[in-house]
Every structure is written in structure tokens, then in C-alpha cells.
Design an enzyme around this catalytic site. Structure first.
Site, PDB file in Angstrom:
ATOM      1  N   GLU A 246       0.929  -1.289  -0.037  1.00 12.06           N
ATOM      2  CA  GLU A 246      -0.005   0.253  -0.106  1.00 12.06           C
ATOM      3  C   GLU A 246       0.904   1.134   0.076  1.00 12.06           C
ATOM      4  OE1 GLU A 246      -1.759   0.000   3.784  1.00 12.06           O
ATOM      5  OE2 GLU A 246      -2.565   1.832   3.798  1.00 12.06           O
TER       6      GLU A 246
ATOM      7  N   ASP B 191      -0.871  -1.493   6.122  1.00 10.24           N
ATOM      8  CA  ASP B 191      -0.781  -1.103   7.438  1.00 10.24           C
ATOM      9  C   ASP B 191      -1.623  -1.925   8.228  1.00 10.24           C
ATOM     10  OD1 ASP B 191       0.809   1.041   6.644  1.00 10.24           O
ATOM     11  OD2 ASP B 191      -0.379   2.393   6.365  1.00 10.24           O
TER      12      ASP B 191
ATOM     13  N   ASP C 197      -3.823  -1.005  10.523  1.00 12.27           N
ATOM     14  CA  ASP C 197      -4.873  -0.239  10.780  1.00 12.27           C
ATOM     15  C   ASP C 197      -5.979  -0.325  10.060  1.00 12.27           C
ATOM     16  OD1 ASP C 197      -4.398   1.117   8.680  1.00 12.27           O
ATOM     17  OD2 ASP C 197      -3.604   2.876   9.330  1.00 12.27           O
TER      18      ASP C 197
ATOM     19  N   ASP D 139      -7.495   1.639   7.859  1.00 14.41           N
ATOM     20  CA  ASP D 139      -7.380   2.028   6.433  1.00 14.41           C
ATOM     21  C   ASP D 139      -6.624   0.836   5.746  1.00 14.41           C
ATOM     22  OD1 ASP D 139      -8.666   4.410   6.064  1.00 14.41           O
ATOM     23  OD2 ASP D 139      -6.856   5.543   6.089  1.00 14.41           O
TER      24      ASP D 139
END
Ligand code: 0RA
Length: 646
Positions: free
Chosen positions: A434, A512, A514, A516
């Protein structure tokens, strides 16, 4: 039979029976597919299949499945009960034969649809062989009968332990942890999904699943009851519930054609994907087969005929193909076949020739009636087919672009790809990363011999909401196709994915840790699920797991992947360590990323698999589709389970 005679017969016969049982224990995968999580759950399905058989014969309407506190399973049904009288050929109680003889199948009558290939239908004796302990209790002939076994070996002859007017069978088994070495922990969700599916496929039966390992806030065991009065019609609404309907009603039929019981339900939505699900004897036939061909044929010929007769296609210049009739279609086909022939890689493709015309005829009759009676719906469907054909022509052009070499790149590969030097695909890995900055770190941190990096720009296209040609026109998606060396169309099937030139045998999604990141991960998985299913099925797709914390004390550095681990390490370091929480891959330097997430020696990769295609389909359409409320509900529901699991 006298107690004495019974004992004698029992010992003489047990010798032969044991041979088969020993074989199951020596080669369990031959019987239940594998000895991992899947095989473990198959044990339950096997016993429940027998209860369902009773239900299909009209002898049973209630089935209970209980996950006991110690992960043993109890199933109860109110069927006829396994026969306990003397089995003439074997010379012992029929119950003992059913429980200890491989291939006895259990059923002595021919008119039940027992499955001979595939993974089910191997018989309860298999479950017995693979259980450290099993107890069968039968309610029949006014009495309660009992027999117990250890690793398939009978502990005592069948005995009567009481009286009862009820009929039915209760089986409690403990999976053998010397066979299921990976885990013997049952997943409530996995069992619930299968029980729900079974209740839709066998309407009228009530199936209750109870988990005695967990209690809810009211202090009661987690429990769900599955029951469907309308069968496939309800199943379709459940599957397609989060999509916007094109027509309001579910088109369905149920009947027998050429002696083959056929059930079909279908609905059109305003989306662009085709969702066909097929079952043979309650088993999901992932690879399709003759029943699905029959469905397609019936659908195409009937709709084409109707459209031609209606004059709606008069001005249409482009040709209309079979695929165009299935855009936005969700359908379930369920047939019962007495001697099914299963083919294909995973033995989930029906081969019986005679089934094609049976299903095709059934679908033709059903659809012809429906279109006649609902001219407005018919018009909507034909209009959609026309649009689909138009879009397909656009998509064909875009697809050509995917295959054609991109002049901006070197050697036909996307410019953004940092390739590895190794040429043998089985040794190569590609990381889909990403963002450009994390991509840069990964590029520095990797072992360039066998690891390639493909950075993806932000959020990739949500393919669940895009028309096919938009998908093939998308830059990031084109890059994925070319980087992987994957094309569309094989000699056999123009729509199948061609993996012959796959350049990396491991495709690793690295995002990541998280919210997102997990959203992007889901977007990429949705793309793989809808457009590269074979890549997942081939076991090529993985998810990287970057750590959440770095703990430092003096020169000592440790990583933690969750809060529990973090606390444990903190304790180990006698407190006083500094904690850094990684908000994204970008906060790690190249060395840290290699150490924790990319180095095969220390990293954890999660392999992506499709456990239940029907359920995955529903989840993806829900997570990535238009409607927000069901998505929230899903997330909340799973949050609850996440808490329980801790
Ligand atoms: C053998 C024969 C019959 C039924 C069964 C086995 C049977 C097996 C299981 C396993 C769980 N529940 C079950 N219920 C029935 C036919 C019985 C008859 O002919 O009366």
C-alpha cells in the site's frame, strides 16, 4: 440373542471390521480430505448428513448440534434411530456394523441419496475411527440402546439401558488429537454457516446449534436455530439481500425431472457480477458440472427465445452471448443424484451426463411461465441483457489492453514493479504494498533475489461496484495482471484465469495494521475473489502481518503483534521499556520491515483460502456493496465474537 452369543459373535466379527477402521486412521485424508481445521469440521458434517438423510426421507424434523465444553460434539435427531437388530451377514447388532464397518455406509435401503464421491458420505464409522471416544445412544423399538467405542474399537456389545417411546439417535464424539494434531477446537461460525446452509437446502428441518463453551450476557449458552420454510427461495434472499434488486420476486421451482429431484431459485440485481451456486446432495459443487451447464443452457435458450419473440432485440447490432444473460444474476441450483460422479481438481464437479437436460428442462419451464406472467420483469431483464452485451464489447477491448504490452514499461512489466532476479516462479514472491512510501521501504528491505515489490496507489478500485470494463481499464489492476503474468482465457474456457505463466507462487498483500490498511486489504481480496479466484484456490495468496509495537530497553529490541504479547514482553523486560506503536508500515525502516514482516525465517504469513464460497460471496457483497446497515451489523457481530475469543 443371548448375552453370551452376542459376545462371541462380536469378537469374531471385530477382526474384519478393524482392518477398515485401521486404514481410516492410517490414511485419514483419503476419507475426510485433510486432518486440519476442515477435516475436523467434516466429522460433524458427516454425522449430521445422516440425520439430514432421515429428514429427507420424512422421518425426522429436528436436529441438534452441541459443541460441548471440552470441544467434543453431540448431535441429536428425532429420526428412526440407527437399527439395533441383528445384522444377519455380520452377526452383530446393526448399530455396531454402522459404527465400525467402513463402507457399510449405514443405509441398507437403496432409495436414499448417499454420496459416493466427494468428502461426505464416508459414513459415521469414519467419525468413529477418528475419535478418541464415541458414544451412540439409540431410541428405538421402545427402548434406549447404547454402545461406546475408543478410536473405533467397540468397548462393549450394544446394550439396552432403559425404555422410551421416542425414536432418534444421539452421538457424542471427541476428535482424536493424535490425528487432528493441528487443532481440535471447533469454530462456532464455521458450523453455524454449514447448519444455516443445510436448513435452506432442506426446508422444514429445524437445526439448533449450541456452544457450551461460551455464555452470552444473559448467562445463556450461545445458540442459534436454523429453519427455513421456503428453502432456496429464502436462501437467495439471504445471499442477495444486500444487493439492489432489479426485479422484486425470486423466480423458483421445485420438482422432479427424469427422476432427478431439481430445485432452482434465481433473482436479478442491478449489479454486474454473476453468482451461481450449485449443490449436489447438499454438497457445494464449487467446480460446477453438468447441473450448472443445464442451468445455463435452460436460462440462455429461454431468455433468448423470449427476447427474440418480443422484438426487443430487433435493433440490436452486436451479438449477445450466454454471459450477458447472467450479469447481475444470483442463482442456486440444487439436485439430488443417486450415484453422483464427482470430477475435477477438488472433486466438486458433477459429471453425470443425464443431469444436464433434467435441469435445463426444469429451468426452461420455470422461466417460460414466469416471463409470461410477469411481462414488466421480463422487459427489465432483457434490457439488462442488452446493456450487458454492450458493456462486454467495451470490456473485450479493455481486456486486450491488459494483455497487450504497455509501451511505458520495460520488457512488458509495469514500471512500478521492482522485480526479483530469480527466474523460477516457485521460488519467487511479490509483495503488493500500500502506497509509494511503504513501497520504497519494502524495496530497500527485501531480498532482491526472490522478492519483488509492486506498490499500489492508495485505495484500489472497488470491483464489487464497478462494471467489468472499468475493472480492466483500471491502471493498478492492469499492473497486477501484468506483474503476475496472469492472463484471461485458457483453451478450455475463455473466461478462466490462465496461471501457466504465473511469475510468483507467493503473492503477499502487505498493508498497514490499521483500519485503512485493513480496508485496502479487503479491496484487494475482493478483486482476487471476483477476478482471480483460481489464484486463491491455488494457495498463492497470502497476507503479511506487520507488528503493532516495538519495545526498547537499552540495546534490547523486541516486537509485539498484539496487546497480550506486548504486555508479556514488557514483563519479561522487567518493565521500563519504551513502547513505540507502529501506525503504519511507513514508520518502520527497511531493516525493521525485513526482520519482522518479510524475512521468511521470522515472519508470519497468513494464507488466504476459501472455506465456504457461498458465504464468502455474501460477505464480500455485503462488505463492499452499497448498503451500509448490514455492513455495520456484520462488523458489530464479529466484534462480539472477537471479545469472546479473548
Ligand atoms: C442405518 C440405517 C437407517 C438409519 C440410520 C443408519 C441412521 C444413522 C444415523 C446417524 C445419525 N442419525 C442417524 N439416523 C439414522 C435406516 C433405519 C431404518 O430402516 O429403520
Amino acid at each position: 440373542m443371548s448375552e453370551e452369543a452376542n459376545k462371541k459373535m462380536y469378537s469374531a466379527d471385530s477382526i474384519q471390521a478393524l482392518e477398515g477402521m485401521e486404514h481410516v486412521r492410517m490414511r485419514p485424508s483419503m476419507y475426510i480430505g485433510d486432518v486440519g481445521v476442515r477435516g475436523l469440521h467434516h466429522l460433524v458434517y458427516e454425522v449430521v448428513d445422516n440425520s439430514i438423510d432421515e429428514a429427507m426421507g420424512g422421518y425426522c424434523d429436528s436436529i441438534q448440534v452441541i459443541i460441548n465444553e471440552d470441544n467434543s460434539i453431540t448431535t441429536k435427531d428425532n429420526g428412526r434411530g440407527i437399527p439395533v437388530d441383528l445384522h444377519k451377514k455380520e452377526g452383530v447388532s446393526a448399530l455396531e456394523v454402522v459404527m465400525t464397518k467402513i463402507g457399510a455406509g449405514g443405509k441398507f435401503d437403496k432409495d436414499s441419496y448417499k454420496v459416493s464421491g466427494g468428502l461426505h458420505g464416508v459414513g459415521v464409522s469414519c467419525v468413529n475411527a477418528l475419535s478418541s471416544h464415541l458414544k451412540a445412544t439409540v431410541y428405538r423399538d421402545g427402548k434406549i440402546w447404547e454402545q461406546e467405542y475408543e478410536r473405533g474399537k467397540t468397548l462393549y456389545p450394544v446394550k439396552s439401558v432403559g425404555e422410551s417411546k421416542e425414536t432418534g439417535t444421539v452421538v457424542t464424539f471427541m476428535p482424536d488429537d493424535t490425528i487432528f494434531t493441528q487443532t481440535i477446537e471447533y469454530s462456532y461460525e464455521t458450523l453455524a454457516n454449514r447448519m444455516r446452509e443445510l436448513s435452506f437446502l432442506n426446508k422444514g428441518v429445524t437445526i439448533t446449534l449450541t456452544d457450551k463453551r461460551h455464555k452470552d450476557d444473559k448467562g445463556e449458552f450461545i445458540s442459534e436455530t436454523f429453519h427455513s420454510d421456503e428453502g432456496l427461495k429464502e436462501f437467495i434472499r439471504f445471499l442477495d439481500g444486500t444487493r439492489e434488486p432489479l426485479i422484486q420476486s425470486v423466480i423458483s421451482m421445485e420438482g422432479e425431472k427424469n427422476g432427478i429431484p431439481v430445485e432452482v431459485a434465481m433473482v436479478y440485481n442491478t449489479g454486474y457480477t454473476e453468482n451461481l451456486h450449485s449443490y449436489v446432495n447438499n454438497i457445494n459443487t464449487h467446480e460446477g458440472g453438468t447441473h450448472l451447464s443445464g442451468f445455463r443452457r435452460g436460462l440462455t435458450t429461454t431468455l433468448k427465445k423470449y427476447a427474440d419473440n418480443s422484438g426487443m432485440l430487433d435493433k440490436v447490432k452486436f451479438e449477445i452471448s450466454g454471459d450477458d444473460f447472467r450479469e447481475g444474476l444470483t442463482a442456486i441450483v440444487s439436485v439430488k443424484v443417486a450415484e453422483p460422479q464427482f470430477e475435477g481438481q477438488t472433486k466438486t464437479k458433477l459429471g453425470n451426463r443425464e443431469v444436464t437436460s433434467a435441469v435445463s428442462q426444469a429451468v426452461s419451464e420455470m422461466l417460460t411461465d414466469y416471463l409470461e406472467e410477469h411481462p414488466d420483469d421480463a422487459k427489465q431483464i432483457v434490457e439488462k441483457v442488452k446493456l450487458a452485451a454492450q458493456a462486454r464489447h467495451a470490456a473485450a477491448k479493455a481486456r486486450e489492453m491488459v494483455q497487450r504490452k504497455n509501451p511505458m514499461s520495460v520488457g512488458g512489466l509495469p514500471g512500478k514493479l521492482s522485480d526479483c532476479s530469480e527466474q523460477d516462479p516457485t521460488k519467487c514472491e511479490v509483495f503488493l504494498v500500500e502506497g509509494d512510501s511503504a513501497g520504497g521501504t519494502a524495496k530497500q528491505g527485501r531480498d532482491r533475489n526472490f522478492q519483488a515489490i509492486l506498490p499500489l496507489r492508495g485505495k484500489i478500485l472497488n470491483v464489487e461496484k464497478a462494471m467489468q470494463h472499468k475493472v480492466f481499464e483500471n491502471e493498478e489492476i492492469k499492473n497486477i495482471y501484468t506483474a503476475l503474468g496472469v492472463t484471461i482465457g485458457t483453451e478450455e474456457d475463455s473466461k478462466a484465469l490462465n496461471l501457466d505463466k504465473l511469475r510468483y507462487h507467493k503473492v503477499v498483500i502487505m498493508c498497514d495494521a490499521d483500519v485503512d490498511g485493513s480496508h485496502i486489504e479487503t479491496l484487494i481480496l475482493t478483486f482476487f475473489f471476483r477476478y482471480m479466484r483460481e489464484l486463491i484456490e491455488g494457495g498463492h495468496v497470502y497476507i503479511a502481518t506487520p507488528p503493532l509495537y516495538l519495545l526498547k530497553k537499552g540495546s534490547k529490541k523486541r516486537y509485539a503483534w498484539n496487546d497480550k504479547e506486548r504486555d508479556a514482553i514488557m514483563k519479561e523486560m522487567n518493565g521500563g521499556a519504551s513502547i513505540q506503536r507502529y501506525k503504519g508500515l511507513g514508520e518502520m525502516n527497511a531493516e525493521q520491515l525485513w526482520d519482522t514482516t518479510m524475512n521468511p525465517e521470522f515472519r508470519t504469513l497468513r494464507q488466504v483460502s476459501i472455506d465456504n464460497a457461498t458465504e464468502s460471496d455474501r460477505i464480500f457483497s455485503m462488505l463492499m456493496g452499497d448498503e451500509v446497515p448490514p455492513r455495520r451489523e456484520f462488523i458489530e457481530k464479529n466484534a462480539v465474537y472477537a471479545n469472546i475469543d479473548v
